[in-house]
Design an enzyme around this catalytic site. Structure first.
Site, PDB file in Angstrom:
ATOM      1  N   LYS A   1      -1.814  -4.444  15.939  1.00  0.00           N
ATOM      2  CA  LYS A   1      -2.329  -3.211  15.307  1.00  0.00           C
ATOM      3  C   LYS A   1      -3.247  -2.466  16.285  1.00  0.00           C
ATOM      4  CE  LYS A   1      -1.805  -1.850  11.612  1.00  0.00           C
ATOM      5  NZ  LYS A   1      -0.756  -0.967  11.022  1.00  0.00           N
TER       6      LYS A   1
ATOM      7  N   ILE B   1      11.400   2.093  11.744  1.00  0.00           N
ATOM      8  CA  ILE B   1      10.614   3.132  12.437  1.00  0.00           C
ATOM      9  C   ILE B   1      10.929   3.163  13.935  1.00  0.00           C
ATOM     10  CG2 ILE B   1       8.661   3.290  10.827  1.00  0.00           C
ATOM     11  CD1 ILE B   1       7.075   1.499  12.844  1.00  0.00           C
TER      12      ILE B   1
ATOM     13  N   ASN C   1      -9.744  -5.129   3.558  1.00  0.00           N
ATOM     14  CA  ASN C   1      -8.714  -5.829   2.770  1.00  0.00           C
ATOM     15  C   ASN C   1      -8.447  -5.111   1.453  1.00  0.00           C
ATOM     16  OD1 ASN C   1      -9.681  -7.896   4.701  1.00  0.00           O
ATOM     17  ND2 ASN C   1      -8.365  -9.257   3.521  1.00  0.00           N
ATOM     18  N   ASN C   2      -7.205  -4.736   1.249  1.00  0.00           N
ATOM     19  CA  ASN C   2      -6.806  -4.092  -0.004  1.00  0.00           C
ATOM     20  C   ASN C   2      -6.409  -5.143  -1.043  1.00  0.00           C
ATOM     21  OD1 ASN C   2      -5.347  -0.867   0.473  1.00  0.00           O
ATOM     22  ND2 ASN C   2      -6.692  -1.872   1.912  1.00  0.00           N
TER      23      ASN C   2
ATOM     24  N   ILE D   1       0.840  -1.208   0.000  1.00  0.00           N
ATOM     25  CA  ILE D   1       0.000   0.000   0.000  1.00  0.00           C
ATOM     26  C   ILE D   1       0.873   1.255   0.000  1.00  0.00           C
ATOM     27  CG2 ILE D   1      -1.875   1.230   1.174  1.00  0.00           C
ATOM     28  CD1 ILE D   1      -2.672  -1.449   2.467  1.00  0.00           C
TER      29      ILE D   1
ATOM     30  N   TYR E   1      -1.470 -10.481  14.789  1.00  0.00           N
ATOM     31  CA  TYR E   1      -1.413  -9.306  13.910  1.00  0.00           C
ATOM     32  C   TYR E   1      -2.406  -8.236  14.356  1.00  0.00           C
ATOM     33  CZ  TYR E   1      -2.678  -6.332   9.939  1.00  0.00           C
ATOM     34  OH  TYR E   1      -2.986  -5.238   9.162  1.00  0.00           O
ATOM     35  N   SER E   2      -3.690  -8.616  14.467  1.00  0.00           N
ATOM     36  CA  SER E   2      -4.692  -7.584  14.775  1.00  0.00           C
ATOM     37  C   SER E   2      -4.504  -7.043  16.187  1.00  0.00           C
ATOM     38  CB  SER E   2      -6.108  -8.099  14.543  1.00  0.00           C
ATOM     39  OG  SER E   2      -6.353  -9.287  15.244  1.00  0.00           O
TER      40      SER E   2
ATOM     41  N   THR F   1      -6.189  -1.220  10.462  1.00  0.00           N
ATOM     42  CA  THR F   1      -6.989  -2.250   9.800  1.00  0.00           C
ATOM     43  C   THR F   1      -8.350  -2.443  10.470  1.00  0.00           C
ATOM     44  OG1 THR F   1      -7.082  -4.647   9.455  1.00  0.00           O
ATOM     45  CG2 THR F   1      -5.698  -3.908  11.243  1.00  0.00           C
ATOM     46  N   ASP F   2      -9.299  -2.946   9.717  1.00  0.00           N
ATOM     47  CA  ASP F   2     -10.607  -3.280  10.308  1.00  0.00           C
ATOM     48  C   ASP F   2     -10.518  -4.518  11.209  1.00  0.00           C
ATOM     49  OD1 ASP F   2     -10.280  -5.250   8.339  1.00  0.00           O
ATOM     50  OD2 ASP F   2     -12.192  -4.866   7.330  1.00  0.00           O
ATOM     51  N   GLU F   3      -9.381  -5.252  11.112  1.00  0.00           N
ATOM     52  CA  GLU F   3      -9.267  -6.498  11.881  1.00  0.00           C
ATOM     53  C   GLU F   3      -9.220  -6.245  13.383  1.00  0.00           C
ATOM     54  OE1 GLU F   3      -6.681  -9.450  10.161  1.00  0.00           O
ATOM     55  OE2 GLU F   3      -6.925  -8.598   8.167  1.00  0.00           O
TER      56      GLU F   3
ATOM     57  N   PHE G   1       2.684   3.635   7.318  1.00  0.00           N
ATOM     58  CA  PHE G   1       2.253   2.366   6.724  1.00  0.00           C
ATOM     59  C   PHE G   1       3.080   1.200   7.252  1.00  0.00           C
ATOM     60  CE2 PHE G   1       1.253   5.464   3.356  1.00  0.00           C
ATOM     61  CZ  PHE G   1      -0.024   5.093   2.975  1.00  0.00           C
ATOM     62  N   ALA G   2       4.251   1.489   7.819  1.00  0.00           N
ATOM     63  CA  ALA G   2       5.197   0.421   8.169  1.00  0.00           C
ATOM     64  C   ALA G   2       4.566  -0.532   9.172  1.00  0.00           C
ATOM     65  CB  ALA G   2       6.471   1.016   8.749  1.00  0.00           C
TER      66      ALA G   2
END
Ligand code: NAD
Ligand code: TYD
Length: 353
Positions: free
Chosen positions: A162, A58, A187-188, A11, A158-159, A132-134, A79-80
């Site tokens: 985030k 970062i 999801n992209n 992205i 992961y979620s 993310t929506d997750e 975005f990282a």
């Protein structure tokens, strides 16, 4: 100028390319170049003085402090991240390190830099965090889609990582006044997506005659957002979003995985028929992902109402462009699917059959 982190990933690279196609405002691009970072994504910017690439983490205060002091950006767009759920199941530590600890250090650096700006520049500064929506967890079939006030209930490492980063970003606004913006998108898909994620993996496997591995019954639902639409939404939030606010970004395109894979197979049958037969013959159900979220759905009403943004692509138009891109750029995928990638396939798919 703006500082983009993770701009060599899927992205981030799309964002940098779209940004410089639309404006001459320069970009400093800080990326660690993990397995997911790929300078080939940015090859069209070679020799372009508006793009300044720096390899770094970062979480490295020295590097980030220096970049902020040298380039004095008006915004940081983060975005990282480690971004793949299956990798977070096999190795969660990198996710905590980059997504939580890394974001924390980036926030600290931004806070110190922002604190030293004059009042006008302070008011104009933005820290935009891409999430993310997750983080909202999993929906049942008839539940209402996620809004910006849905309670966080992350289910994967992961979620969860985030979600933690989103909380830190929020806290830096409430505690220190840092002008932050958070976006939670679905999801992209589109050009330059690493072939570990559903859509590029299925295209690559189909073109190389490999099984198309559907986790479980294939009825898990995601909302699919074409990456160029995501980039335009981020530009809009950066331009007009209210500091401290969260904006959900979605494509209004909920679809079960199996339907996505059938769509890809049908498009490939038209665009590059396989003499051995229809691509759908390769569809194979495999063991499910542990803790597999059943359904994600985004209510993107707020960004439409407040900022006048809505996606330009439907799934039908976006997936066609995407399949075309992967057919035209098979060299890009070929350069990825060696070495580490092969090891990942063994780790993730080896014991699913
Ligand atoms: P990606 O995995 O393709 O790219 C991530 C990039 O970040 C890579 O270039 C990598 O080298 C870089 N990176 C990783 N750790 C770093 C670190 N410590 N310091 C600097 N750079 C580092 O991910 P993506 O799909 O482009 O996702 C970008 C962002 O969007 C992520 O924050 C992700 O959580 C979020 N997001 C992605 C999706 C999706 O569908 N892809 C959906 C919702 C949210
Ligand atoms: P993915 O692209 O990994 O995104 P996310 O897990 O962040 O939603 O997966 C999208 C959906 O596709 C998810 O429900 C898992 C499923 N999936 C498969 O069925 N097979 C696969 O090989 C992969 C990678 C994903």
């Amino acid at each position: 100028m703006i500082l983009v982190t993770g701009g060599a990933g899927f992205i981030g690279a799309n964002f940098v390319l779209d940004w410089l196609a639309g404006t001459d405002e320069a970009v400093v691009n800080l990326d660690k170049l993990t397995y997911a970072g790929n300078l080939e994504n940015l090859a069209s910017l070679d020799g372009d003085a508006r793009h300044h690439f720096v390899r770094g983490d970062i979480g490295d205060r020295k590097v980030v402090d220096r970049l902020l002091a040298e380039h004095r950006p008006r915004a940081v767009i983060n975005f990282a991240a480690e971004s793949h759920v299956d990798r977070s199941i096999h190795g969660p530590e990198d996710f905590v390190q980059t997504n939580v600890v890394g974001t924390f250090h980036l926030l600290e650096a931004a806070r110190a830099y922002w604190g030293g700006l004059n009042a006008t520049d302070q008011a104009a500064f933005r820290f935009l965090h891409v999430s993310t929506d997750e983080v909202y967890g999993s929906l049942g079939p008839t539940d209402a889609p996620f809004t910006e006030t849905t309670a966080y209930a992350p289910n994967s490492p992961y979620s969860a990582s985030k979600a933690a980063s989103d909380h830190l970003v929020r806290a830096y606004h409430h505690t220190y006044g840092l002008p932050v913006l958070t976006t939670n998108c679905s999801n992209n898909y589109g050009p330059f997506q690493f072939p570990e994620k559903l859509i590029p993996l299925m295209i690559h496997n189909a073109l190389t005659g490999k099984p198309l591995p559907i986790y479980g019954d294939g009825q898990n639902v995601r909302d699919w957002l074409y990456v160029a639409d995501h980039c335009s939404a981020i530009r809009r939030v950066l331009e007009a979003g209210r500091p401290g606010e969260v904006y959900n970004i979605g494509g209004w395109n909920e679809m079960p995985n199996l339907a996505i894979v059938h769509t890809i197979c049908t498009l490939l049958d038209e665009m590059q028929p396989d003499p051995a037969g229809a691509y759908a013959r390769l569809i194979t159900h495999v063991h499910d992902r542990p803790g597999h979220d059943r359904r994600y759905a985004i209510d993107a009403t707020k960004i439409d109402r407040e900022l006048g943004w809505r996606p330009a692509e439907t799934f039908a138009t976006g997936i066609k462009k995407t399949v075309r891109w992967y057919l035209d750029q098979q060299g890009w995928t070929a350069n990825i699917v060696s070495g580490e990638y092969r090891q990942w396939l063994t780790t993730n798919y080896g014991d699913r059959a």
